[in-house]
Write an enzyme that holds these catalytic residues in place. Structure first.
Site, mmCIF file in Angstrom:
data_model
loop_
_atom_site.group_PDB
_atom_site.id
_atom_site.type_symbol
_atom_site.label_atom_id
_atom_site.label_comp_id
_atom_site.label_asym_id
_atom_site.label_seq_id
_atom_site.Cartn_x
_atom_site.Cartn_y
_atom_site.Cartn_z
ATOM 1 N N SER A 25 21.845 -8.798 80.319
ATOM 2 C CA SER A 25 22.397 -8.002 79.224
ATOM 3 C C SER A 25 23.816 -8.390 78.848
ATOM 4 O O SER A 25 24.183 -8.320 77.676
ATOM 5 C CB SER A 25 22.352 -6.513 79.577
ATOM 6 N N HIS A 58 27.958 -5.029 79.520
ATOM 7 C CA HIS A 58 27.601 -5.302 78.123
ATOM 8 C C HIS A 58 28.864 -5.528 77.289
ATOM 9 O O HIS A 58 28.957 -6.497 76.528
ATOM 10 C CB HIS A 58 26.811 -4.133 77.534
#
Length: 192
Positions: free
Chosen positions: A115, A172
């Site tokens: 991610s 992220h």
């Protein structure tokens, strides 16, 4: 099936292969997950190796879908070398951000997943194709890429600050930061 460029394909195959390997030979994935510095389980390769691990099939599926959706076009535009540099930069800055966050809050949970690299691709896509209309899965509303990226970035920050989801939101955000730094560096060297 649309064409998948070589680096994107290799990364997707590596993630699926590693996932299958650790299903067949369980127990070793903890050596490759990104462990917080305060656990005593952190190892030097984990800031890269965590980006090949996934917690469950749905996690793997959505990361590979995003990699294919955003990464394929970016690799075709930049070429394999620059694209790979951006993936690595995003994964490393995602790891750094997550390590700082877990140290500050005293978390002992490991981090896994592509991610951080994927959010780097997402930011890159928004910078490269800001006015392109995309249809996200959630919410299924057509919007410009730059709006989609801004919404996702803001949501990640809000959810990361709330800290209750069990998702590595700062990985992220760190991945987005790495992509922004890499693209800024490329643009700066081009002007010289």
């Amino acid at each position: 099936m649309p064409f998948v460029p070589p680096v994107t394909k290799a990364y997707m195959l590596a993630c699926v292969g590693v996932y299958c390997l650790f299903i067949l030979i369980p127990g070793y994935e903890s050596l490759f997950a990104l462990w917080p510095l305060n656990t005593g389980r952190f190892l030097p390769w984990q800031p890269l190796s965590y980006a090949f691990l996934h917690g469950d099939p749905l996690h793997l599926f959505f990361n590979m879908l995003g990699l294919w959706m955003f990464g394929s076009e970016l690799e075709r535009v930049w070429g394999g070398k620059r694209y790979a540099q951006l993936l690595v930069a995003s994964a490393l800055t995602g790891a750094a951000a997550q390590l700082v966050f877990t140290l500050l809050v005293g978390s002992f949970a490991p981090t896994v997943g592509a991610s951080g690299a994927l959010f780097g691709l997402l930011l890159s896509y928004g910078l490269m194709f800001p006015d392109r209309i995309i249809m996200p899965l959630f919410p299924p509303i057509p919007m410009k890429a730059k709006v989609f990226v801004a919404i996702f970035g803001a949501l990640e920050l809000l959810m990361g600050i709330s800290g209750r989801s069990g998702i590595a939101h700062f990985a992220h955000l760190g991945g987005m930061l790495g992509a922004w730094l890499m693209i800024s560096y490329w643009r700066g060297t081009r002007r010289r």
